[in-house]
Design a protein around this motif. Structure first.
Motif, PDB file in Angstrom:
ATOM      1  N   TRP A  39     102.138  32.128  -0.867  1.00 31.29           N
ATOM      2  CA  TRP A  39     102.441  30.739  -1.406  1.00 31.29           C
ATOM      3  C   TRP A  39     103.743  30.444  -0.222  1.00 31.29           C
ATOM      4  O   TRP A  39     104.499  31.186  -0.195  1.00 31.29           O
ATOM      5  CB  TRP A  39     102.981  30.635  -2.665  1.00 31.29           C
ATOM      6  CG  TRP A  39     102.003  30.704  -3.755  1.00 31.29           C
ATOM      7  CD1 TRP A  39     101.397  31.766  -4.375  1.00 31.29           C
ATOM      8  CD2 TRP A  39     101.377  29.693  -4.691  1.00 31.29           C
ATOM      9  NE1 TRP A  39     100.795  31.508  -5.189  1.00 31.29           N
ATOM     10  CE2 TRP A  39     100.600  30.395  -5.254  1.00 31.29           C
ATOM     11  CE3 TRP A  39     101.428  28.403  -4.359  1.00 31.29           C
ATOM     12  CZ2 TRP A  39      99.708  29.613  -6.295  1.00 31.29           C
ATOM     13  CZ3 TRP A  39     100.766  27.708  -5.285  1.00 31.29           C
ATOM     14  CH2 TRP A  39      99.928  28.112  -6.201  1.00 31.29           C
ATOM     15  N   ARG A  40     103.339  29.398   0.365  1.00 30.33           N
ATOM     16  CA  ARG A  40     104.405  28.931   1.678  1.00 30.33           C
ATOM     17  C   ARG A  40     105.246  27.665   1.013  1.00 30.33           C
ATOM     18  O   ARG A  40     104.598  26.595   0.559  1.00 30.33           O
ATOM     19  CB  ARG A  40     103.356  28.433   2.780  1.00 30.33           C
ATOM     20  CG  ARG A  40     104.225  27.921   3.840  1.00 30.33           C
ATOM     21  CD  ARG A  40     103.382  27.906   5.262  1.00 30.33           C
ATOM     22  NE  ARG A  40     102.144  26.917   5.051  1.00 30.33           N
ATOM     23  CZ  ARG A  40     101.669  25.661   5.306  1.00 30.33           C
ATOM     24  NH1 ARG A  40     103.216  25.000   5.600  1.00 30.33           N
ATOM     25  NH2 ARG A  40     100.786  25.073   5.188  1.00 30.33           N
ATOM     26  N   VAL A  41     106.407  27.784   1.386  1.00 26.01           N
ATOM     27  CA  VAL A  41     107.348  26.804   1.028  1.00 26.01           C
ATOM     28  C   VAL A  41     107.341  25.600   2.033  1.00 26.01           C
ATOM     29  O   VAL A  41     107.505  25.948   3.290  1.00 26.01           O
ATOM     30  CB  VAL A  41     108.831  27.172   0.845  1.00 26.01           C
ATOM     31  CG1 VAL A  41     109.700  26.130   0.686  1.00 26.01           C
ATOM     32  CG2 VAL A  41     108.866  28.406  -0.236  1.00 26.01           C
ATOM     33  N   VAL A  42     107.094  24.637   1.380  1.00 23.64           N
ATOM     34  CA  VAL A  42     107.092  23.228   2.398  1.00 23.64           C
ATOM     35  C   VAL A  42     108.351  22.285   1.698  1.00 23.64           C
ATOM     36  O   VAL A  42     108.065  21.905   0.488  1.00 23.64           O
ATOM     37  CB  VAL A  42     105.769  22.585   2.405  1.00 23.64           C
ATOM     38  CG1 VAL A  42     105.848  21.260   3.267  1.00 23.64           C
ATOM     39  CG2 VAL A  42     104.579  23.614   2.634  1.00 23.64           C
TER      40      VAL A  42
ATOM     41  N   VAL B  29     108.128  38.147 -17.722  1.00 19.35           N
ATOM     42  CA  VAL B  29     108.426  37.241 -16.435  1.00 19.35           C
ATOM     43  C   VAL B  29     109.331  37.914 -15.416  1.00 19.35           C
ATOM     44  O   VAL B  29     110.142  38.865 -15.669  1.00 19.35           O
ATOM     45  CB  VAL B  29     109.529  36.074 -17.203  1.00 19.35           C
ATOM     46  CG1 VAL B  29     110.243  35.390 -15.997  1.00 19.35           C
ATOM     47  CG2 VAL B  29     108.586  35.025 -18.183  1.00 19.35           C
ATOM     48  N   LYS B  30     108.992  37.741 -14.252  1.00 22.67           N
ATOM     49  CA  LYS B  30     109.483  38.458 -13.177  1.00 22.67           C
ATOM     50  C   LYS B  30     110.369  37.509 -12.076  1.00 22.67           C
ATOM     51  O   LYS B  30     110.919  38.003 -11.356  1.00 22.67           O
ATOM     52  CB  LYS B  30     108.372  39.348 -12.457  1.00 22.67           C
ATOM     53  CG  LYS B  30     107.338  38.462 -11.709  1.00 22.67           C
ATOM     54  CD  LYS B  30     106.332  39.208 -10.893  1.00 22.67           C
ATOM     55  CE  LYS B  30     107.188  40.068  -9.699  1.00 22.67           C
ATOM     56  NZ  LYS B  30     106.276  40.726  -8.871  1.00 22.67           N
ATOM     57  N   ALA B  31     110.544  36.028 -12.347  1.00 22.12           N
ATOM     58  CA  ALA B  31     111.163  35.187 -11.320  1.00 22.12           C
ATOM     59  C   ALA B  31     111.064  33.942 -11.937  1.00 22.12           C
ATOM     60  O   ALA B  31     110.128  33.338 -12.595  1.00 22.12           O
ATOM     61  CB  ALA B  31     110.548  35.350  -9.762  1.00 22.12           C
ATOM     62  N   VAL B  32     112.128  33.282 -11.687  1.00 27.82           N
ATOM     63  CA  VAL B  32     112.277  31.703 -11.823  1.00 27.82           C
ATOM     64  C   VAL B  32     112.508  30.958 -10.801  1.00 27.82           C
ATOM     65  O   VAL B  32     113.251  31.501  -9.733  1.00 27.82           O
ATOM     66  CB  VAL B  32     113.286  31.267 -13.044  1.00 27.82           C
ATOM     67  CG1 VAL B  32     113.294  29.726 -13.377  1.00 27.82           C
ATOM     68  CG2 VAL B  32     113.284  32.115 -14.220  1.00 27.82           C
ATOM     69  N   VAL B  33     111.584  30.021 -10.340  1.00 27.36           N
ATOM     70  CA  VAL B  33     111.721  29.168  -9.003  1.00 27.36           C
ATOM     71  C   VAL B  33     111.891  27.738  -9.701  1.00 27.36           C
ATOM     72  O   VAL B  33     111.404  27.292 -10.379  1.00 27.36           O
ATOM     73  CB  VAL B  33     110.284  29.195  -8.344  1.00 27.36           C
ATOM     74  CG1 VAL B  33     110.528  28.313  -6.991  1.00 27.36           C
ATOM     75  CG2 VAL B  33     110.075  30.634  -7.950  1.00 27.36           C
ATOM     76  N   ALA B  34     112.818  27.236  -8.771  1.00 30.57           N
ATOM     77  CA  ALA B  34     113.129  25.674  -9.166  1.00 30.57           C
ATOM     78  C   ALA B  34     112.844  24.912  -7.880  1.00 30.57           C
ATOM     79  O   ALA B  34     113.294  25.017  -6.758  1.00 30.57           O
ATOM     80  CB  ALA B  34     114.795  25.377  -9.288  1.00 30.57           C
ATOM     81  N   THR B  35     111.985  23.979  -7.924  1.00 39.00           N
ATOM     82  CA  THR B  35     111.583  23.091  -6.969  1.00 39.00           C
ATOM     83  C   THR B  35     112.737  22.115  -6.262  1.00 39.00           C
ATOM     84  O   THR B  35     113.301  21.939  -5.288  1.00 39.00           O
ATOM     85  CB  THR B  35     110.551  22.127  -7.328  1.00 39.00           C
ATOM     86  OG1 THR B  35     110.823  21.141  -8.583  1.00 39.00           O
ATOM     87  CG2 THR B  35     109.286  22.693  -7.618  1.00 39.00           C
TER      88      THR B  35
ATOM     89  N   LEU C 294      98.887  22.681  -4.187  1.00 40.18           N
ATOM     90  CA  LEU C 294     100.247  22.195  -3.919  1.00 40.18           C
ATOM     91  C   LEU C 294     100.971  22.183  -5.140  1.00 40.18           C
ATOM     92  O   LEU C 294     100.602  21.134  -5.981  1.00 40.18           O
ATOM     93  CB  LEU C 294     100.209  20.990  -3.064  1.00 40.18           C
ATOM     94  CG  LEU C 294     101.494  20.735  -2.625  1.00 40.18           C
ATOM     95  CD1 LEU C 294     102.373  21.575  -1.687  1.00 40.18           C
ATOM     96  CD2 LEU C 294     101.436  19.284  -2.101  1.00 40.18           C
ATOM     97  N   ILE C 295     101.914  22.698  -5.497  1.00 44.32           N
ATOM     98  CA  ILE C 295     102.987  22.538  -6.588  1.00 44.32           C
ATOM     99  C   ILE C 295     103.906  21.426  -6.029  1.00 44.32           C
ATOM    100  O   ILE C 295     104.743  21.990  -5.201  1.00 44.32           O
ATOM    101  CB  ILE C 295     103.634  23.872  -7.194  1.00 44.32           C
ATOM    102  CG1 ILE C 295     102.605  24.651  -7.821  1.00 44.32           C
ATOM    103  CG2 ILE C 295     104.454  23.426  -8.085  1.00 44.32           C
ATOM    104  CD1 ILE C 295     103.151  26.053  -8.227  1.00 44.32           C
ATOM    105  N   SER C 296     103.949  20.183  -6.208  1.00 44.22           N
ATOM    106  CA  SER C 296     104.535  19.311  -5.500  1.00 44.22           C
ATOM    107  C   SER C 296     105.872  18.951  -6.211  1.00 44.22           C
ATOM    108  O   SER C 296     106.805  18.005  -5.559  1.00 44.22           O
ATOM    109  CB  SER C 296     103.720  18.136  -5.206  1.00 44.22           C
ATOM    110  OG  SER C 296     103.379  17.499  -6.538  1.00 44.22           O
ATOM    111  N   GLY C 297     106.272  19.218  -7.325  1.00 42.77           N
ATOM    112  CA  GLY C 297     107.426  19.016  -8.084  1.00 42.77           C
ATOM    113  C   GLY C 297     107.374  17.324  -8.157  1.00 42.77           C
ATOM    114  O   GLY C 297     106.557  16.629  -8.448  1.00 42.77           O
TER     115      GLY C 297
ATOM    116  N   CYS D 243     108.256  22.299  -2.195  1.00 43.66           N
ATOM    117  CA  CYS D 243     107.000  22.356  -2.683  1.00 43.66           C
ATOM    118  C   CYS D 243     106.541  23.884  -2.395  1.00 43.66           C
ATOM    119  O   CYS D 243     106.850  24.377  -1.354  1.00 43.66           O
ATOM    120  CB  CYS D 243     106.050  21.416  -2.158  1.00 43.66           C
ATOM    121  SG  CYS D 243     106.902  19.813  -2.493  1.00 43.66           S
ATOM    122  N   LEU D 244     105.508  24.305  -3.259  1.00 43.00           N
ATOM    123  CA  LEU D 244     104.949  25.430  -3.062  1.00 43.00           C
ATOM    124  C   LEU D 244     103.449  25.371  -2.577  1.00 43.00           C
ATOM    125  O   LEU D 244     102.576  24.762  -3.477  1.00 43.00           O
ATOM    126  CB  LEU D 244     104.917  26.374  -4.219  1.00 43.00           C
ATOM    127  CG  LEU D 244     106.294  26.921  -4.477  1.00 43.00           C
ATOM    128  CD1 LEU D 244     106.341  27.626  -5.781  1.00 43.00           C
ATOM    129  CD2 LEU D 244     106.998  27.863  -3.483  1.00 43.00           C
TER     130      LEU D 244
END
Length: 379
Positions: free
Chosen positions: A195-198, A92-98, A218-221, A209-210
């Motif tokens: 991947w663009r943050v919206v 694992v190289k990173a953790v992202v939270a929506t 779209l990863i929409s959370g 969202c990514l």
């Protein structure tokens, strides 16, 4: 004021056409590839909503985890199974939270510490998460108590709200002690894909969202979910907040900046196509609720507690009252700030809301005509 009773066979009961490319979710501990290098997994939740969707993005030298699951039950065990069986030789190289909610960040600190990797989050979500996960009943304060009494819960309800404060900390491992800030337009390059943050708002302060531009994913959370609507709530921390305005504005903007044919990967239920249909439905759903609340306040001034049945037809349990009331107040604040309701304080310290917009009868007739002429559309 003349009351034009809005039929409940209204637009909120209609469903836009959505399509679901995957018939079933992966089993716990298994991954399902939904696009090149994009993997879907599920973790259990001890709630009526019994699951959360999480996502893994494969990079050349490791994996990015998008959201982490809640710090309860078998979540840690399932993560260990995934690490042992699903990641190959890559770390694992990173953790992202929506966003900060415990089902999305509950295990973020544990994951970051276990792999000693950075935590990506917007500033609004990170700071809000720190406040809520460290709060206890001692932090309830007179302003929170007043907020509950203003809503119509009385001292008994205020005491119950005080007792429940701090619950987020019990289901969240300590958040990472540092973070890398995500902002609107931030671009992450993962396995050669951008991947663009919206950023959206309303359900939470600064929800990320990514959008995978070349993959059209779209990863929409929780910002866009099929079949259920995300809670839009006002709490005693910001009693005059107007999150519903932010929610509606976010959805209007998403209609402009995101394509309709994107594959939406939500935090709950199944991945789907039909983003614009869903966004328009969610906007209409809340506008329908706003109109129904305004109508309910047209004859007599009402408290937020008295107005709960307008939004929620089912009986609410004690554990559901807080979120339901927060959502009702979000709608009332929206109408109040827009000048369509006036607000007064009665002898028991409760806010009472009265409709004051003379255009209400005309708007009710217009909405009723739309409801009578529109045909139901199945999902």
């Amino acid at each position: 004021m003349t009351s034009w009773r809005l039929s409940r066979n209204s637009v909120s009961e209609l469903r836009p056409v959505l399509s679901y490319p995957f018939e079933a979710a992966p089993e716990h501990g298994e991954l399902c590839e939904v696009a090149p290098g994009v993997y879907w997994l599920r973790m259990p939740l001890p709630l009526a909503l019994d699951h959360i969707n999480l996502y893994l993005l494969e990079d050349e030298d490791g994996w990015w985890i998008i959201d982490s699951g809640i710090a309860l039950g078998p979540t840690e065990e399932i993560w260990e199974q995934i690490f042992a069986n699903q990641l190959g030789d890559k770390p694992v190289k990173a953790v992202v939270a929506t966003h900060w909610h415990p089902d999305h960040t509950g295990m973020a600190g544990w994951l970051c510490d276990r792999w000693q990797v950075p935590f990506y989050c917007t500033q609004g979500e990170y700071l809000t998460g720190l406040v809520y996960t460290r709060a206890t009943s001692e932090h309830f304060g007179w302003t929170n108590e007043q907020h509950q009494i203003r809503a119509g819960r009385g001292q008994v309800g205020a005491d119950a709200a005080r007792k429940s404060m701090g619950g987020a900390g019990h289901i969240t491992r300590s958040l990472p002690t540092s973070y890398r800030r995500l902002e609107e337009g931030t671009r992450l390059t993962i396995n050669g894909q951008r991947w663009r943050v919206v950023v959206g708002s309303g359900h939470s302060p600064e929800h990320a969202c990514l959008y995978g531009e070349s993959l059209n994913v779209l990863i929409s959370g929780d910002q866009v979910i099929p079949r259920i609507t995300s809670n839009i709530s006002v709490s005693g921390i910001e009693p005059e907040g107007n999150p519903l305005r932010e929610w509606l504005q976010s959805h209007e903007r998403f209609l402009q900046v995101l394509p309709d044919d994107v594959l939406v990967l939500p935090a709950h239920n199944l991945p789907f196509y039909g983003l614009h249909h869903r966004l328009r439905y969610l906007i209409e759903h809340h506008e329908d609720h706003l109109l129904a609340l305004e109508e309910a306040c047209s004859d007599i001034a009402q408290t937020a507690v008295e107005l709960l049945p307008v939004l929620f037809k089912r009986e609410l349990s004690d554990s559901q009252i807080g979120l339901a009331l927060g959502e009702c107040i979000a709608h009332l604040n929206y109408l109040y700030h827009r000048g369509q309701l006036e607000r007064s304080v009665d002898d028991e310290g409760r806010y009472r809301y009265l409709a004051v917009d003379d255009t209400l009868p005309m708007r009710l007739r217009k909405r009723q005509h739309q409801a009578d002429t529109e045909l139901p559309v199945q999902v």
